[in-house]
Every structure is written in C-alpha cells, then in structure tokens.
Design a protein around this motif. Structure first.
Motif, PDB file in Angstrom:
ATOM      1  N   VAL A 136     -12.464  26.476  44.136  1.00  0.00           N
ATOM      2  CA  VAL A 136     -13.506  27.193  44.875  1.00  0.00           C
ATOM      3  C   VAL A 136     -14.478  26.191  45.488  1.00  0.00           C
ATOM      4  CG1 VAL A 136     -13.331  29.236  43.407  1.00  0.00           C
ATOM      5  CG2 VAL A 136     -14.997  27.471  42.830  1.00  0.00           C
ATOM      6  N   TYR A 137     -15.040  26.579  46.620  1.00  0.00           N
ATOM      7  CA  TYR A 137     -16.010  25.727  47.297  1.00  0.00           C
ATOM      8  C   TYR A 137     -17.303  25.615  46.487  1.00  0.00           C
ATOM      9  CZ  TYR A 137     -13.389  25.542  51.708  1.00  0.00           C
ATOM     10  OH  TYR A 137     -12.455  25.298  52.678  1.00  0.00           O
ATOM     11  N   PRO A 138     -18.042  24.524  46.665  1.00  0.00           N
ATOM     12  CA  PRO A 138     -19.357  24.404  46.016  1.00  0.00           C
ATOM     13  C   PRO A 138     -20.274  25.542  46.467  1.00  0.00           C
ATOM     14  CG  PRO A 138     -18.650  22.282  46.915  1.00  0.00           C
ATOM     15  CD  PRO A 138     -17.688  23.310  47.427  1.00  0.00           C
ATOM     16  N   ALA A 139     -21.150  25.962  45.580  1.00  0.00           N
ATOM     17  CA  ALA A 139     -22.016  27.113  45.853  1.00  0.00           C
ATOM     18  C   ALA A 139     -22.876  26.911  47.095  1.00  0.00           C
ATOM     19  CB  ALA A 139     -22.901  27.388  44.637  1.00  0.00           C
ATOM     20  N   ASP A 140     -23.358  25.687  47.334  1.00  0.00           N
ATOM     21  CA  ASP A 140     -24.219  25.478  48.504  1.00  0.00           C
ATOM     22  C   ASP A 140     -23.431  25.630  49.796  1.00  0.00           C
ATOM     23  OD1 ASP A 140     -22.770  23.129  47.995  1.00  0.00           O
ATOM     24  OD2 ASP A 140     -24.336  21.833  48.809  1.00  0.00           O
ATOM     25  N   PHE A 141     -22.162  25.220  49.801  1.00  0.00           N
ATOM     26  CA  PHE A 141     -21.345  25.382  51.002  1.00  0.00           C
ATOM     27  C   PHE A 141     -21.026  26.858  51.239  1.00  0.00           C
ATOM     28  CE2 PHE A 141     -17.105  25.315  53.149  1.00  0.00           C
ATOM     29  CZ  PHE A 141     -17.540  24.808  54.364  1.00  0.00           C
ATOM     30  N   VAL A 142     -20.756  27.591  50.171  1.00  0.00           N
ATOM     31  CA  VAL A 142     -20.503  29.031  50.295  1.00  0.00           C
ATOM     32  C   VAL A 142     -21.728  29.713  50.903  1.00  0.00           C
ATOM     33  CG1 VAL A 142     -20.066  31.161  49.022  1.00  0.00           C
ATOM     34  CG2 VAL A 142     -18.843  29.065  48.395  1.00  0.00           C
ATOM     35  N   ALA A 143     -22.917  29.338  50.445  1.00  0.00           N
ATOM     36  CA  ALA A 143     -24.144  29.940  50.976  1.00  0.00           C
ATOM     37  C   ALA A 143     -24.301  29.637  52.466  1.00  0.00           C
ATOM     38  CB  ALA A 143     -25.355  29.423  50.205  1.00  0.00           C
ATOM     39  N   ARG A 144     -23.978  28.422  52.869  1.00  0.00           N
ATOM     40  CA  ARG A 144     -24.090  28.050  54.285  1.00  0.00           C
ATOM     41  C   ARG A 144     -23.066  28.801  55.140  1.00  0.00           C
ATOM     42  NH1 ARG A 144     -23.923  21.751  54.682  1.00  0.00           N
ATOM     43  NH2 ARG A 144     -24.689  22.138  56.817  1.00  0.00           N
ATOM     44  N   LEU A 145     -21.866  29.010  54.609  1.00  0.00           N
ATOM     45  CA  LEU A 145     -20.879  29.820  55.324  1.00  0.00           C
ATOM     46  C   LEU A 145     -21.428  31.217  55.575  1.00  0.00           C
ATOM     47  CD1 LEU A 145     -17.536  28.936  53.473  1.00  0.00           C
ATOM     48  CD2 LEU A 145     -18.130  28.304  55.818  1.00  0.00           C
ATOM     49  N   LYS A 146     -21.952  31.826  54.533  1.00  0.00           N
ATOM     50  CA  LYS A 146     -22.430  33.203  54.639  1.00  0.00           C
ATOM     51  C   LYS A 146     -23.631  33.306  55.575  1.00  0.00           C
ATOM     52  CE  LYS A 146     -20.542  34.540  50.141  1.00  0.00           C
ATOM     53  NZ  LYS A 146     -19.554  35.505  50.654  1.00  0.00           N
ATOM     54  N   GLN A 147     -24.493  32.285  55.574  1.00  0.00           N
ATOM     55  CA  GLN A 147     -25.628  32.281  56.500  1.00  0.00           C
ATOM     56  C   GLN A 147     -25.169  32.310  57.955  1.00  0.00           C
ATOM     57  OE1 GLN A 147     -27.757  28.760  55.365  1.00  0.00           O
ATOM     58  NE2 GLN A 147     -28.608  29.681  53.499  1.00  0.00           N
ATOM     59  N   ARG A 148     -24.011  31.732  58.209  1.00  0.00           N
ATOM     60  CA  ARG A 148     -23.473  31.671  59.571  1.00  0.00           C
ATOM     61  C   ARG A 148     -22.509  32.808  59.885  1.00  0.00           C
ATOM     62  NH1 ARG A 148     -25.049  26.907  57.943  1.00  0.00           N
ATOM     63  NH2 ARG A 148     -25.620  25.225  59.382  1.00  0.00           N
ATOM     64  N   GLY A 149     -22.353  33.732  58.952  1.00  0.00           N
ATOM     65  CA  GLY A 149     -21.469  34.861  59.178  1.00  0.00           C
ATOM     66  C   GLY A 149     -19.993  34.514  59.112  1.00  0.00           C
ATOM     67  N   ILE A 150     -19.657  33.408  58.435  1.00  0.00           N
ATOM     68  CA  ILE A 150     -18.263  32.985  58.282  1.00  0.00           C
ATOM     69  C   ILE A 150     -17.758  33.486  56.934  1.00  0.00           C
ATOM     70  CG2 ILE A 150     -16.682  31.023  58.148  1.00  0.00           C
ATOM     71  CD1 ILE A 150     -18.794  29.412  59.745  1.00  0.00           C
ATOM     72  N   ALA A 151     -16.643  34.204  56.949  1.00  0.00           N
ATOM     73  CA  ALA A 151     -16.076  34.718  55.699  1.00  0.00           C
ATOM     74  C   ALA A 151     -15.359  33.602  54.951  1.00  0.00           C
ATOM     75  CB  ALA A 151     -15.104  35.855  55.994  1.00  0.00           C
ATOM     76  N   TRP A 152     -15.409  33.682  53.623  1.00  0.00           N
ATOM     77  CA  TRP A 152     -14.665  32.738  52.769  1.00  0.00           C
ATOM     78  C   TRP A 152     -13.528  33.472  52.092  1.00  0.00           C
ATOM     79  CZ3 TRP A 152     -16.305  31.458  47.162  1.00  0.00           C
ATOM     80  CH2 TRP A 152     -15.326  30.650  46.552  1.00  0.00           C
ATOM     81  N   TRP A 153     -12.298  33.028  52.363  1.00  0.00           N
ATOM     82  CA  TRP A 153     -11.107  33.538  51.691  1.00  0.00           C
ATOM     83  C   TRP A 153     -10.639  32.490  50.695  1.00  0.00           C
ATOM     84  CZ3 TRP A 153      -7.364  35.817  55.945  1.00  0.00           C
ATOM     85  CH2 TRP A 153      -8.043  36.810  56.670  1.00  0.00           C
ATOM     86  N   ALA A 154     -10.440  32.887  49.457  1.00  0.00           N
ATOM     87  CA  ALA A 154     -10.032  31.954  48.410  1.00  0.00           C
ATOM     88  C   ALA A 154      -8.598  32.238  47.974  1.00  0.00           C
ATOM     89  CB  ALA A 154     -10.970  32.058  47.213  1.00  0.00           C
ATOM     90  N   THR A 155      -7.763  31.226  48.017  1.00  0.00           N
ATOM     91  CA  THR A 155      -6.385  31.362  47.538  1.00  0.00           C
ATOM     92  C   THR A 155      -6.367  31.286  46.024  1.00  0.00           C
ATOM     93  OG1 THR A 155      -5.579  30.285  49.540  1.00  0.00           O
ATOM     94  CG2 THR A 155      -4.053  30.396  47.681  1.00  0.00           C
ATOM     95  N   ALA A 156      -5.633  32.212  45.401  1.00  0.00           N
ATOM     96  CA  ALA A 156      -5.516  32.254  43.942  1.00  0.00           C
ATOM     97  C   ALA A 156      -4.065  32.472  43.562  1.00  0.00           C
ATOM     98  CB  ALA A 156      -6.385  33.375  43.367  1.00  0.00           C
ATOM     99  N   SER A 157      -3.608  31.767  42.541  1.00  0.00           N
ATOM    100  CA  SER A 157      -2.220  31.902  42.103  1.00  0.00           C
ATOM    101  C   SER A 157      -2.088  32.630  40.769  1.00  0.00           C
ATOM    102  CB  SER A 157      -1.551  30.520  42.009  1.00  0.00           C
ATOM    103  OG  SER A 157      -2.215  29.693  41.067  1.00  0.00           O
TER     104      SER A 157
END
Length: 355
Positions: A136-157
C-alpha cells in the motif's frame, strides 16, 4: 445489487462505456495499446515500474493526445533494500553466462528509478487512477491523491491484503488471482508462492470482505471469464495477457506466437528473471533455473540486473527459450486482433452470457 447495476455504477464513476480494463504491465503497455482500449470505452493502463518521471509524463501526454479516455498508472511499492550475497551472485553470474553474454559483477547493482520521484510524477500526470501492487502507498501520498481527485486502486492477492488496503484508504480493490501473468502482487515478497489463491475462490471472498468496488484480474481472456467474474462480485475486469497478441501491444513476435501455443500447465511461477515471483511461459531457461542444481535467484532487483544481458540478447535474437515471456494461465485464449475490437468483443460476449 444486480450485476448490471453494479457495472453501470462503476463505469459511470470512472467515465467508461465498458467494464474492460487493460492491466498495467511494465514493459508491455505502450501508449498505442491504452489508446485503443480507451477508444473502445474501456480503461488504458501504464505499468510505470521502470519509468523515470519524464517518461511517466511523456506516456500520459501521448495517450491524452489521442484519446480523452481514462487510464490508470501503476507503481510497485518498494521492497526493503535487498540482502546481498557475493558468493551466491557469483554462482548466478556463472549460470547465466551459459544462457547469454558474460555477466559483470556490477550488474547486480542495478536499481529501479527513485520511487518518491515517480510518485511526484504521477501526481503531476494526474491520471484518473493511480494503482499499486506489492503493498500500500504511504498515507501522505494517499492523502495527496485524494486531494487531487485521483482514485487509488490497490492490487491484492489475498483477502487479508484486500482488507489492509481498504483500511489504508483504497477506493477500489483489484483482486489478483494466481492465474495472472507477470508478477504476483503479494505484499510480502516471501509469501508470493505460499499464498496462491485462484481468482474464482479469491474474488467472491474479497467482494464479501470489503465495502469498496472490486476489479477482477488473472486468467480472464474471453467473454466467459468476464461474465464469471462479474457474476462473482466484480464491478469490472482487468485483462493483461489477453491483450498481448494485439498488434498495438508491440511485443516480440516469438513471445506473441508462443502465447497461442501455451496451455495453462505450460506456465510457471518463477523468480528466475527478476527475483520477484511472476508467472510466465515455462521456457527452457525457466525450467533450468528451477532445477535442483541451479543456484537460487537473488532478491529483487539484484536478479533483474543480473539477467538483463541475457534478456536483451534473447529479445534481439528472437529466442523465446531465454526471453522474459510473461503469460497468464489463459494465454491460449489471447487473440491476435485489434485491441479496440477485442475489448468490445469481450464485453459483448459477456453481456450475452449474463443475459
């Protein structure tokens, strides 16, 4: 919620006409392939693992110059620094010298591009989706994605990984079955082979375990696979190997031809190319590297650096037996036809089955 309603909600959210997504495949996602899939109404993808910031931005600019369709850009979450073993690497260099050019000692020093700089480039490129694999991405990067309206998709096995990703803020879970070609998305590198779950078992379990939408990937290459995945709880499907024989994929002809002749049992999960577990065609090199007398692979990215000369030579010679030929277990279903036509056919065939 009905399958139709679930798919329509997902497509509306991400600006799609069909729930067919290109898998982000590092080294096999030229802009031409994403442009074709996006023009059909699906979603393009870029596996940006090996790309520096400027290459990431160039890729996004090229795709946007030809289509206004959505695309995702994907990065690996970095592993801890590898533990080096000079004696083991020397044995590997000797072994690999029998399959290609002599391997210099410094080949194992190869390092991937700077992850933080890649993340900054993704924010600047601003795709509809930024996806992750191997964690998973670091929490600060996830927050910056969301601030810009970019969705985060996480691959899980696994189900546990899916729950961890949702708790970390993932907007969508990409459930990757063990059938998938290319690298397995295990959060812990050492558990990639131990936690091998097929998509038909993984998908409904993940769909039941999380509240966010789920995308299915791994072994889907025709309308039957699409329909099955949607019936089991997916909102869309992600297809990798199934698109590799399309002319827009531009992979070497020996690789494309070999896919058509590779049955499910003709693939193998191997660490022999990169040091990370990935599924590819069980070529002569893959089999030799798995033999008891062969030296064990080095960790990623050391192994990748050590095998670079062999892989380059194999591609230049068109030698499939030494080539890094990733392939999912449904490789034989891949069709050599234009990618836009294939994307539309996958959805049309699935709709007929679901009806």
């Amino acid at each position: 919620m009905s399958v139709t309603a679930r798919v329509e909600r997902f497509c509306t959210r991400f600006g799609l006409r069909i729930p067919i997504l290109l898998a982000p495949m590092a080294g096999a996602c030229p802009p031409s392939l994403s442009i074709a899939v996006a023009q059909a109404g699906g979603m393009g993808a870029c596996g940006a693992l090996l790309m520096g910031p400027e290459a990431i931005l160039d890729w996004a600019r090229t795709v946007r110059s030809a289509t206004n369709g959505a695309f995702q850009m994907n990065l690996w979450i970095p592993d801890p620094p590898p533990v080096r073993d000079p004696a083991r690497e020397a044995a590997l260099r000797d072994f690999l010298g029998g399959w290609g050019p002599a391997v210099p000692a410094e080949a194992g020093d190869a390092a991937p591009p700077d992850f933080a700089a890649q993340c900054e480039a993704l924010l600047q490129a601003a795709p509809a989706v930024v996806s992750s694999i191997m964690g998973v991405y670091p929490a600060d990067f996830v927050a910056r994605l969301k601030q810009r309206g970019i969705a985060w998709w996480a691959t899980a096995s696994t189900v546990a990984e899916a729950r961890e990703a949702e708790a970390a803020g993932a907007d969508v879970i990409v459930a990757q079955g063990m059938e998938a070609g290319g690298h397995r998305g295990a959060f812990e590198a050492g558990r990639a082979e131990a936690a091998m779950v097929g998509l038909m078992a993984l998908l409904p379990a993940v769909a039941d375990a999380v509240r966010v939408p789920v995308v299915a990937t791994g072994g889907i290459a025709d309308g039957r696979g699409v329909a099955a995945a949607l019936a089991l709880g997916a909102s869309a499907v992600q297809v990798g190997t199934g698109f590799l024989r399309c002319p827009e994929a531009r992979i070497p002809a020996p690789w494309a031809d070999a896919l058509a002749a590779t049955p499910p049992e003709g693939t193998a999960v191997t660490r022999a190319f990169s040091g990370r577990a990935g599924r590819g065609i069980a070529t002569a090199y893959v089999k030799a590297a798995a033999a008891p007398e062969a030296p064990p692979p080095a960790p990623y990215p050391v192994q990748r650096g050590l095998t670079q000369a062999m892989r380059d030579a194999a591609t230049k010679a068109g030698d499939i037996d030494r080539m890094q030929a990733w392939a999912g277990q449904s490789a034989m279903l891949a069709r050599a036809e234009p990618a836009a036509e294939l994307a539309r056919t996958l959805w049309e065939d699935a709709r007929r089955l679901l009806a």
